[in-house]
Design a protein around this motif. Sequence first.
Motif, PDB file in Angstrom:
ATOM      1  N   MET A   1       7.009 167.949 -38.064  1.00 43.16           N
ATOM      2  CA  MET A   1       6.184 168.240 -39.240  1.00 43.16           C
ATOM      3  C   MET A   1       7.074 168.361 -40.486  1.00 43.16           C
ATOM      4  SD  MET A   1       3.097 169.183 -40.330  1.00 43.16           S
ATOM      5  CE  MET A   1       2.540 169.754 -41.911  1.00 43.16           C
ATOM      6  N   LYS A   4       8.286 165.010 -41.597  1.00 42.98           N
ATOM      7  CA  LYS A   4       7.210 164.267 -42.280  1.00 42.98           C
ATOM      8  C   LYS A   4       7.092 164.738 -43.733  1.00 42.98           C
ATOM      9  CE  LYS A   4       2.230 164.262 -42.261  1.00 42.98           C
ATOM     10  NZ  LYS A   4       2.267 165.123 -43.405  1.00 42.98           N
ATOM     11  N   GLN A  68      -5.838 162.275 -47.500  1.00 39.43           N
ATOM     12  CA  GLN A  68      -5.895 161.566 -46.231  1.00 39.43           C
ATOM     13  C   GLN A  68      -6.943 162.165 -45.288  1.00 39.43           C
ATOM     14  OE1 GLN A  68      -1.888 160.149 -44.571  1.00 39.43           O
ATOM     15  NE2 GLN A  68      -1.322 161.888 -45.813  1.00 39.43           N
ATOM     16  N   ARG A  69      -7.681 163.129 -45.777  1.00 39.59           N
ATOM     17  CA  ARG A  69      -8.714 163.810 -44.988  1.00 39.59           C
ATOM     18  C   ARG A  69      -8.128 164.459 -43.736  1.00 39.59           C
ATOM     19  NH1 ARG A  69     -13.477 160.681 -43.393  1.00 39.59           N
ATOM     20  NH2 ARG A  69     -12.100 159.005 -42.774  1.00 39.59           N
ATOM     21  N   ALA A  70      -6.933 164.974 -43.887  1.00 41.87           N
ATOM     22  CA  ALA A  70      -6.258 165.572 -42.731  1.00 41.87           C
ATOM     23  C   ALA A  70      -6.188 167.081 -42.825  1.00 41.87           C
ATOM     24  CB  ALA A  70      -4.838 165.011 -42.633  1.00 41.87           C
ATOM     25  N   ALA A  71      -6.998 167.658 -43.701  1.00 37.60           N
ATOM     26  CA  ALA A  71      -6.917 169.103 -43.913  1.00 37.60           C
ATOM     27  C   ALA A  71      -7.219 169.871 -42.633  1.00 37.60           C
ATOM     28  CB  ALA A  71      -7.873 169.504 -45.019  1.00 37.60           C
ATOM     29  N   TYR A  73      -7.041 168.831 -39.540  1.00 36.61           N
ATOM     30  CA  TYR A  73      -6.000 168.572 -38.541  1.00 36.61           C
ATOM     31  C   TYR A  73      -4.774 169.426 -38.829  1.00 36.61           C
ATOM     32  CZ  TYR A  73      -2.488 166.153 -35.794  1.00 36.61           C
ATOM     33  OH  TYR A  73      -1.470 165.870 -34.910  1.00 36.61           O
ATOM     34  N   LEU A  77      -2.805 172.512 -36.285  1.00 34.81           N
ATOM     35  CA  LEU A  77      -1.455 172.425 -35.725  1.00 34.81           C
ATOM     36  C   LEU A  77      -1.038 173.792 -35.186  1.00 34.81           C
ATOM     37  CD1 LEU A  77       0.292 170.196 -38.407  1.00 34.81           C
ATOM     38  CD2 LEU A  77      -0.549 169.524 -36.161  1.00 34.81           C
ATOM     39  N   PRO A  78      -0.223 173.803 -34.159  1.00 36.58           N
ATOM     40  CA  PRO A  78       0.130 175.085 -33.521  1.00 36.58           C
ATOM     41  C   PRO A  78       1.155 175.887 -34.323  1.00 36.58           C
ATOM     42  CG  PRO A  78       1.256 173.291 -32.420  1.00 36.58           C
ATOM     43  CD  PRO A  78       0.374 172.655 -33.442  1.00 36.58           C
ATOM     44  N   TYR A  79       0.830 176.123 -35.583  1.00 32.66           N
ATOM     45  CA  TYR A  79       1.684 176.938 -36.444  1.00 32.66           C
ATOM     46  C   TYR A  79       0.823 178.008 -37.077  1.00 32.66           C
ATOM     47  CZ  TYR A  79       4.645 172.744 -36.328  1.00 32.66           C
ATOM     48  OH  TYR A  79       5.400 171.672 -35.937  1.00 32.66           O
TER      49      TYR A  79
ATOM     50  N   PHE B  78      -7.382 162.953 -39.981  1.00 34.04           N
ATOM     51  CA  PHE B  78      -6.021 162.767 -39.505  1.00 34.04           C
ATOM     52  C   PHE B  78      -5.201 162.171 -40.641  1.00 34.04           C
ATOM     53  CE2 PHE B  78      -3.319 163.171 -35.915  1.00 34.04           C
ATOM     54  CZ  PHE B  78      -2.330 162.218 -36.050  1.00 34.04           C
ATOM     55  N   PHE B  79      -3.870 162.116 -40.476  1.00 33.49           N
ATOM     56  CA  PHE B  79      -3.022 161.535 -41.522  1.00 33.49           C
ATOM     57  C   PHE B  79      -3.218 160.025 -41.515  1.00 33.49           C
ATOM     58  CE2 PHE B  79      -1.218 165.432 -42.600  1.00 33.49           C
ATOM     59  CZ  PHE B  79      -0.806 166.112 -41.476  1.00 33.49           C
ATOM     60  N   PHE B  90       4.415 161.986 -33.845  1.00 34.44           N
ATOM     61  CA  PHE B  90       4.214 163.243 -34.576  1.00 34.44           C
ATOM     62  C   PHE B  90       3.448 164.241 -33.728  1.00 34.44           C
ATOM     63  CE2 PHE B  90       3.695 165.938 -38.196  1.00 34.44           C
ATOM     64  CZ  PHE B  90       2.432 166.495 -38.071  1.00 34.44           C
ATOM     65  N   HIS B  91       2.329 163.799 -33.213  1.00 35.38           N
ATOM     66  CA  HIS B  91       1.458 164.716 -32.472  1.00 35.38           C
ATOM     67  C   HIS B  91       2.127 165.225 -31.209  1.00 35.38           C
ATOM     68  CE1 HIS B  91      -2.673 166.208 -31.589  1.00 35.38           C
ATOM     69  NE2 HIS B  91      -2.252 166.114 -30.336  1.00 35.38           N
ATOM     70  N   ARG B  93       5.243 165.485 -30.601  1.00 40.21           N
ATOM     71  CA  ARG B  93       6.364 166.376 -30.908  1.00 40.21           C
ATOM     72  C   ARG B  93       5.876 167.757 -31.316  1.00 40.21           C
ATOM     73  NH1 ARG B  93       9.074 162.818 -34.020  1.00 40.21           N
ATOM     74  NH2 ARG B  93       8.249 163.841 -35.867  1.00 40.21           N
ATOM     75  N   VAL B  94       4.893 167.748 -32.203  1.00 48.51           N
ATOM     76  CA  VAL B  94       4.413 169.046 -32.702  1.00 48.51           C
ATOM     77  C   VAL B  94       3.750 169.849 -31.587  1.00 48.51           C
ATOM     78  CG1 VAL B  94       2.733 170.131 -34.226  1.00 48.51           C
ATOM     79  CG2 VAL B  94       4.170 168.306 -35.091  1.00 48.51           C
ATOM     80  N   PHE B  95       2.962 169.180 -30.770  1.00 46.16           N
ATOM     81  CA  PHE B  95       2.252 169.885 -29.706  1.00 46.16           C
ATOM     82  C   PHE B  95       3.051 169.970 -28.418  1.00 46.16           C
ATOM     83  CE2 PHE B  95      -1.919 170.982 -31.265  1.00 46.16           C
ATOM     84  CZ  PHE B  95      -2.061 170.193 -32.397  1.00 46.16           C
TER      85      PHE B  95
END
Lengths: 625, 278
Positions: A1, A4, A68-71, A73, A77-79, B78-79, B90-91, B93-95
């Motif tokens: 992350m 990125k 990107q409409r990724a809000a 998602y 995330l596991p944070y 999604f991105f 990405f997915h 790795r993060v998960f």
Amino acid sequence: MLRKEFNEVLKQSLFFIVLTVTIPFGLEIVLGGPSISYFELFFTQYHLGLLIFALFLGNSLFLWDRKQRAADYLLLLPYSRLRLLGIKVLPRLTAAVLFYLVFLLLYRGGGEAFTLASVFSFTYVYFSLFIIALSLSLSMENYIMMAVVTLSAMAAFLGMIYLIPTLLSQWLYGTDIGLSLEYLLFLRLGFGKLLLYFIGIVVGLLFPFIAAFIFAFKKTGIHPVSRFNKRYFKVFFPLLAVGIILSALIVSTLFTPRHKTYYLADKHRLVEWDSLALRVYDENDVEEITHASFRWNNRVLIEAGDSLYSREYNFPEDSTDFLRLDLKTKSVETFYKLEGRNYSGFTGPWLFKNTIAIVDGYPKDPDKELHLIDIRTKEVKKIKFHQTSGGNVRLFGADEVDGKRFWLVDSKWKFRHRVSRLWENGEKEELGTSRKFPCYINGILMTYSEDKATLTKLTAKGMEGARMVKTVTVGEGFIFHSYQVYDLHKPPLKQTIGAIYDQNNESRKFFIMDFDTLELREMKVINDRIEQSARRDPELKFYVSRRTPDEYYYLEYKWKNRGLDFREIYAFDNNELTLLKKFPPLEKNGKMYNSRSGIIVHEPGKLRVYAFPDLKELKFKKLKS
Amino acid sequence: MIEVKDLSFKFKKKPVLENINIRFGEGEFILIAGNNGAGKSTFLRCLTGVLSPLSGSVYFKDGLSKRRIGYIPDGLGFFENLTLKTAINFHTRVFRTGGFDDSLLKELDLDPDSKVKTLSVGERTLFLFSLILAQKPRLLLLDEILHAVDAYLRDIFLDRLLDMIAQYNTTVIAVNHTFTEIEKIPERVLVMENGGFIIDEKTDTLREKVKKIELGPDEPVPDDLPVLFKKETPYIREYYVYPFEEKMRTGFDLEFRDLNLADILKSFIGGYYVKKRV
């Protein structure tokens, strides 16, 4: 992350770099000519563009995720929210810092000539814009609106912390401290105060934005914006109020008008100054010179006739300004400006007849320059010279032989003083070394070995002109007192004083030397007195000073409030001591000022001025304590 | 496995969820139905943490971590600028999934170097699902995703879903408007209305509790028949009865018919709209 995010920020940064590098080419074609260089165009655009880029960087926190409409998602995330925020902020903050470091490099590399404000001003504005934009990135979806609000927030904050101390000073002191915009833009403070001011403003201004953002983000998502706003502003406004008050208080303390400094000049003229203005008092009147036109915030280095000379580092211009206060016309001028900080000449400039000499150069740099400024015409002569070793350089004497002038330079290197004579045609002679500070009086150079003082007569040029006349066994710790001679037309000194200093650098025994015989003898009456007083009060210190060639004073004092606290002052004449004044111990927060013309005692609510030769108290009608 | 206590949420001043208390067990397949605007999607987003509730809390027991929770929202967010390959890296790795099964992508013949935004809705749904499969999820939340997927891809999706449930004992909470394909799958049904659950029943139990009768235009309707919803045309009247009890078969001289899940849920939703009009 994180990778990125760094990639995304890198793309944004590359875009900015390409723009800032290529646009000046275009501008140079349109506007350029011999007078406008690419660097000037580039740097001007770069540092102004950085301010816009700071806004953009801050605003982009969740911009691409939303586009990107990724809000959703992102929030899946596991944070934790805080960690997510950290991952988002770190690359942007890194980019902001890196671009800032490039700015600093370019600034030092020649860009300072083209910047619109001081480094501190730019730093403050740049990082403030970034942080405020970052904080508002979820409050405002429109970039232009967000930019306007950010700039307005900063301007409003500065306005508030300008207004509050002004009102506060009216209320507390009954006087307007006259805080000008120059102060707010960091143009008027010494480095220590500047840093404190900077930290205070940053904390006061930016903390509410950061705290409100973190609080609101932890409780709400990336959208809906209105929910975020509600939580955000619920935390923001109270913190902002606290921040404004805190910053205003810090600013107020930096500009309290109570820190006054005093100097008693010749003919009973009292000079008083604080961070806002300088005032010259005579018996019946006062003349004020406000700080809008100058900066006088340091001690008096030289008093000569009706002129006082001081020196101040001009932070925004990165220059050392040598100032002259004319006590006749009650005006101050910058009579000389030296580029950068004046590291050499740490005891100040040297005045000889109508010339002030200043040494310029960094301590570790062996190449130095002697600047000779005619105080009447302001013409400058510069003489380059080379030291064989580095270290601080001190001017300690000057003289004229066969119509030719020379200046004596002492450069301290490790535990030795190298003594050189610099002629105005640029020639330099090495006159040996000294274990302690050398001095020069009446054509005699005094240097030291372990327990001896060597007296050398300096006449004509060359080492033949440096004739050793006597070596005197003086003992460890002995040193002659230096004395600046301004006017050679006056009769030369008949005597000079020296003292033995103990390992705490306190003088313990005084001697006097006649220039006729070069005989050194003890000032027995003073030394006996010292012995008695030291037994009575071991904390007492002792000094013998000379006000004019014929007047000697014996002073007993202590250290208090980081300054002198005189207890007894005696006149010394014909081997006799006459008590002139006994002073009570200084009050808490009190200060004493000692000049050639007198002693000033400043205690809270009280100011008393005593003038030599008899320390009679002077009264100034218009003086407020 | 999941306990929801006093969960409430508002959009501006409008309450969307009101004091929801509910539990979900491991391995359950729960279907949530309800009218538009009932709060179903909001409920799912509160479960995932995408939205923070106004009050109340969601507890995940048995050490369930966010890494084992999958969620496919109706917006399929999604991105979009990432390529599929990058997105997978990405997915995973993060998960920390440890691996990725690309068989589904191969089945769809998706180019790994194409960007996510170039995928159709159905392809994106399955792509996101394959990412979630890599997580070996213990909880999966689906928000109205099936209606946009074509029949063929829907079958593939459901097959993989059932495999996943069998393999990982995944709890699935699905919000859906169409129920035909998944008729036999959910064991528990929740009907949401005005921010709360009005029905929380096992599917079999619900089937037993909801029946339909059909009457001619002039046939009388017993006053004490618990009618949930009715549909009237000039020729026939349909009455959906809830809660049905077996003794009604003998108590009322009426033919009570069984309903499929879709019709059951339609009747509840229909009943809401009738109440709203009244």
